[in-house]
Motif scaffolding. Structure first.
Motif, PDB file in Angstrom:
ATOM      1  N   VAL A  88      66.732  82.215  99.813  1.00  0.00           N
ATOM      2  CA  VAL A  88      66.344  81.315  98.727  1.00  0.00           C
ATOM      3  C   VAL A  88      65.426  80.184  99.182  1.00  0.00           C
ATOM      4  O   VAL A  88      64.484  79.807  98.462  1.00  0.00           O
ATOM      5  CB  VAL A  88      67.587  80.762  97.998  1.00  0.00           C
ATOM      6  CG1 VAL A  88      68.425  79.863  98.907  1.00  0.00           C
ATOM      7  CG2 VAL A  88      67.179  80.023  96.729  1.00  0.00           C
ATOM      8  N   ASN A  89      65.638  79.623 100.369  1.00  0.00           N
ATOM      9  CA  ASN A  89      64.760  78.533 100.812  1.00  0.00           C
ATOM     10  C   ASN A  89      63.335  79.025 101.066  1.00  0.00           C
ATOM     11  O   ASN A  89      62.358  78.302 100.814  1.00  0.00           O
ATOM     12  CB  ASN A  89      65.327  77.867 102.068  1.00  0.00           C
ATOM     13  CG  ASN A  89      66.504  76.964 101.756  1.00  0.00           C
ATOM     14  OD1 ASN A  89      66.657  76.508 100.622  1.00  0.00           O
ATOM     15  ND2 ASN A  89      67.344  76.717 102.743  1.00  0.00           N
ATOM     16  N   ARG A 127      59.857  77.784  99.213  1.00  0.00           N
ATOM     17  CA  ARG A 127      58.637  77.382  99.926  1.00  0.00           C
ATOM     18  C   ARG A 127      57.418  78.154  99.413  1.00  0.00           C
ATOM     19  O   ARG A 127      56.289  77.676  99.553  1.00  0.00           O
ATOM     20  CB  ARG A 127      58.813  77.579 101.439  1.00  0.00           C
ATOM     21  CG  ARG A 127      59.784  76.570 102.065  1.00  0.00           C
ATOM     22  CD  ARG A 127      59.679  76.544 103.580  1.00  0.00           C
ATOM     23  NE  ARG A 127      60.097  77.780 104.193  1.00  0.00           N
ATOM     24  CZ  ARG A 127      61.362  78.086 104.500  1.00  0.00           C
ATOM     25  NH1 ARG A 127      62.334  77.219 104.209  1.00  0.00           N
ATOM     26  NH2 ARG A 127      61.665  79.229 105.078  1.00  0.00           N
ATOM     27  N   LEU A 128      57.649  79.310  98.813  1.00  0.00           N
ATOM     28  CA  LEU A 128      56.562  80.040  98.174  1.00  0.00           C
ATOM     29  C   LEU A 128      56.239  79.459  96.795  1.00  0.00           C
ATOM     30  O   LEU A 128      55.126  79.600  96.305  1.00  0.00           O
ATOM     31  CB  LEU A 128      56.931  81.517  98.018  1.00  0.00           C
ATOM     32  CG  LEU A 128      57.058  82.348  99.301  1.00  0.00           C
ATOM     33  CD1 LEU A 128      57.629  83.723  98.975  1.00  0.00           C
ATOM     34  CD2 LEU A 128      55.712  82.487  99.998  1.00  0.00           C
ATOM     35  N   PRO A 157      58.666  70.265  86.586  1.00  0.00           N
ATOM     36  CA  PRO A 157      58.974  69.295  87.656  1.00  0.00           C
ATOM     37  C   PRO A 157      57.907  69.229  88.735  1.00  0.00           C
ATOM     38  O   PRO A 157      57.343  70.240  89.122  1.00  0.00           O
ATOM     39  CB  PRO A 157      60.304  69.816  88.227  1.00  0.00           C
ATOM     40  CG  PRO A 157      60.299  71.278  87.910  1.00  0.00           C
ATOM     41  CD  PRO A 157      59.605  71.389  86.583  1.00  0.00           C
ATOM     42  N   LYS A 158      57.650  68.014  89.185  1.00  0.00           N
ATOM     43  CA  LYS A 158      56.672  67.793  90.249  1.00  0.00           C
ATOM     44  C   LYS A 158      57.431  67.661  91.563  1.00  0.00           C
ATOM     45  O   LYS A 158      57.952  66.593  91.899  1.00  0.00           O
ATOM     46  CB  LYS A 158      55.837  66.556  89.953  1.00  0.00           C
ATOM     47  CG  LYS A 158      54.974  66.712  88.708  1.00  0.00           C
ATOM     48  CD  LYS A 158      54.136  65.470  88.425  1.00  0.00           C
ATOM     49  CE  LYS A 158      53.240  65.672  87.212  1.00  0.00           C
ATOM     50  NZ  LYS A 158      52.402  64.495  86.917  1.00  0.00           N
ATOM     51  N   LEU A 159      57.489  68.760  92.291  1.00  0.00           N
ATOM     52  CA  LEU A 159      58.280  68.837  93.521  1.00  0.00           C
ATOM     53  C   LEU A 159      57.481  69.520  94.617  1.00  0.00           C
ATOM     54  O   LEU A 159      56.724  70.442  94.359  1.00  0.00           O
ATOM     55  CB  LEU A 159      59.577  69.632  93.272  1.00  0.00           C
ATOM     56  CG  LEU A 159      60.561  69.041  92.247  1.00  0.00           C
ATOM     57  CD1 LEU A 159      61.603  70.076  91.886  1.00  0.00           C
ATOM     58  CD2 LEU A 159      61.215  67.788  92.808  1.00  0.00           C
ATOM     59  N   ASP A 160      57.682  69.060  95.828  1.00  0.00           N
ATOM     60  CA  ASP A 160      57.056  69.673  97.004  1.00  0.00           C
ATOM     61  C   ASP A 160      57.992  70.732  97.556  1.00  0.00           C
ATOM     62  O   ASP A 160      59.158  70.857  97.137  1.00  0.00           O
ATOM     63  CB  ASP A 160      56.763  68.605  98.051  1.00  0.00           C
ATOM     64  CG  ASP A 160      55.605  68.982  98.974  1.00  0.00           C
ATOM     65  OD1 ASP A 160      55.325  70.198  99.107  1.00  0.00           O
ATOM     66  OD2 ASP A 160      54.982  68.075  99.552  1.00  0.00           O
ATOM     67  N   ALA A 161      57.518  71.483  98.520  1.00  0.00           N
ATOM     68  CA  ALA A 161      58.350  72.494  99.164  1.00  0.00           C
ATOM     69  C   ALA A 161      59.504  71.824  99.901  1.00  0.00           C
ATOM     70  O   ALA A 161      59.341  70.753 100.480  1.00  0.00           O
ATOM     71  CB  ALA A 161      57.522  73.318 100.131  1.00  0.00           C
ATOM     72  N   PRO A 162      60.681  72.451  99.881  1.00  0.00           N
ATOM     73  CA  PRO A 162      61.799  71.917 100.658  1.00  0.00           C
ATOM     74  C   PRO A 162      61.530  72.062 102.151  1.00  0.00           C
ATOM     75  O   PRO A 162      60.699  72.876 102.561  1.00  0.00           O
ATOM     76  CB  PRO A 162      62.988  72.771 100.212  1.00  0.00           C
ATOM     77  CG  PRO A 162      62.376  74.069  99.797  1.00  0.00           C
ATOM     78  CD  PRO A 162      61.047  73.703  99.180  1.00  0.00           C
ATOM     79  N   ALA A 163      62.188  71.282 102.941  1.00  0.00           N
ATOM     80  CA  ALA A 163      62.020  71.358 104.388  1.00  0.00           C
ATOM     81  C   ALA A 163      62.430  72.733 104.896  1.00  0.00           C
ATOM     82  O   ALA A 163      63.355  73.365 104.353  1.00  0.00           O
ATOM     83  CB  ALA A 163      62.848  70.277 105.070  1.00  0.00           C
ATOM     84  N   ALA A 164      61.736  73.212 105.904  1.00  0.00           N
ATOM     85  CA  ALA A 164      62.033  74.527 106.467  1.00  0.00           C
ATOM     86  C   ALA A 164      63.409  74.515 107.118  1.00  0.00           C
ATOM     87  O   ALA A 164      63.861  73.501 107.615  1.00  0.00           O
ATOM     88  CB  ALA A 164      60.974  74.889 107.489  1.00  0.00           C
TER      89      ALA A 164
END
Length: 342
Positions: free
Chosen positions: A273-274, A278-279, A335-342
């Motif tokens: 899922v993470n 990130r995609l 929603p304005k969100l960046d990729a979660p941390a790897a």
């Protein structure tokens, strides 16, 4: 069986058939708030946000009664949307939409779920391919339906087919494990299949090889975009909320997805899922919201596909393959969100 992100065969026939189809809703679809979406493939982690939108009631909150129509090896994505049996659809990747439009099918991109196509070249850590330069002299295993992707990579980087050896393969990773090829193409979201290569494998996305693309591409007909943009915007807004919830609650989202589709493996999906997030999210979505796409990238993709001979009858105009209207109407819900941390 491969996803149809690279299954272009049959689109010309669809275009010819669609010329006599009427862009009308079926009686069931005419019911107030009823929306059917035709997916290109079986429901998977690429639709986790859509699934959460159902589970959390986001579609209901938007006044929509949504029905998912999954695809599969023998399903057709375009005809239900063209006929009005479905109000919108989802292609695996942008080249499918471009090919449909080039064949005369009146459909446009309205949103993109993945910021990049998940197709990648996988190699072993003992013989890594970490960039374009590493491709030279190597044996690359590619599915015949994905050969044009490799052609694009070569054209983008000023290389020719003589710089490497192309070997036709399926989606089994055996050829790489056995050493028959130095790298093999496939989707990085299929982590279970890739596990046989080892945790130290190198997964090189086509994006990292200079090839822009978008995946999980939501599309609708020109007529639907013109006549009922508000319904399309409500759908995209609700899906966007679903993806926002997944971003905040990834493991809980996986449980909801597997509860809805028990054929999925909970353990593998929890591990994946993470990567999916990130995609789906990056700096562009942090600025413009989930689902966004860059018209300049669309133009670049079209030009490169044209360069490798994908449009013998002429490439479609960029303005004919996308609209930003639905993104603009749904801006407040995305929603304005960046990729979660790897």
């Amino acid at each position: 069986m491969n996803r149809r992100g690279f299954m272009k065969s049959g689109l010309a026939a669809v275009a010819m058939a669609s010329g006599g189809m009427q862009l009308v809703l079926t009686p069931g679809a005419k019911a107030a708030g009823k929306v059917v979406i035709q997916y290109d493939w079986l429901m998977s982690n690429g639709q986790i946000g859509d699934i959460v939108a159902v589970a959390n009631g986001y579609f209901k909150d938007a006044g929509l009664d949504v029905e998912f129509s999954p695809g599969g090896p023998n399903a057709s994505t375009v005809p239900p949307v063209i006929s009005g049996a479905a109000q919108l659809g989802q292609f695996s990747e942008t080249p499918q939409l471009f090919a449909a439009r080039a064949s005369g099918v009146p459909v446009k991109i309205i949103a993109c779920g993945f910021r990049t196509g998940p197709y990648a070249l996988t190699s072993k850590a003992s013989n890594p391919i970490k960039g374009v330069a590493d491709l030279k002299g190597k044996k690359i295993g590619i599915q015949p339906t994905a050969r044009f992707v490799l052609d694009e990579i070569l054209a983008k980087n000023g290389m020719s087919a003589s710089d490497l050896t192309v070997i036709n393969v399926g989606f089994d990773k055996g050829p790489l494990v056995r050493g028959d090829v130095d790298a093999i193409g496939g989707w990085i979201t299929n982590t279970q299949a890739l596990s046989v290569v080892g945790d130290d494998r190198i997964d090189l996305l086509v994006r990292d090889l200079g090839l822009n693309s978008y995946a999980d591409v939501y599309f609708a007909t020109d007529a639907a975009i013109e006549k009922d943009p508000d319904t399309l915007a409500k759908f995209i807004g609700a899906v966007a909320k679903g993806w926002g919830w997944v971003h905040a609650n990834p493991q809980e989202a996986v449980k909801k997805m597997v509860a809805a589709y028990p054929e999925m493996d909970l353990g593998w999906e929890e591990k994946t899922v993470n990567l999916v997030l990130r995609l789906s999210f990056d700096a562009a979505t942090a600025k413009d919201g989930w689902g966004t796409f860059d018209p300049a990238s669309i133009e670049e993709q079209l030009a490169l596909l044209d360069k490798v001979g994908q449009y013998p009858n002429g490439r479609p105009k960029a303005a004919d393959v996308y609209t930003t209207k639905i993104l603009e109407l749904s801006a407040a819900d995305r929603p304005k969100l960046d990729a979660p941390a790897a």
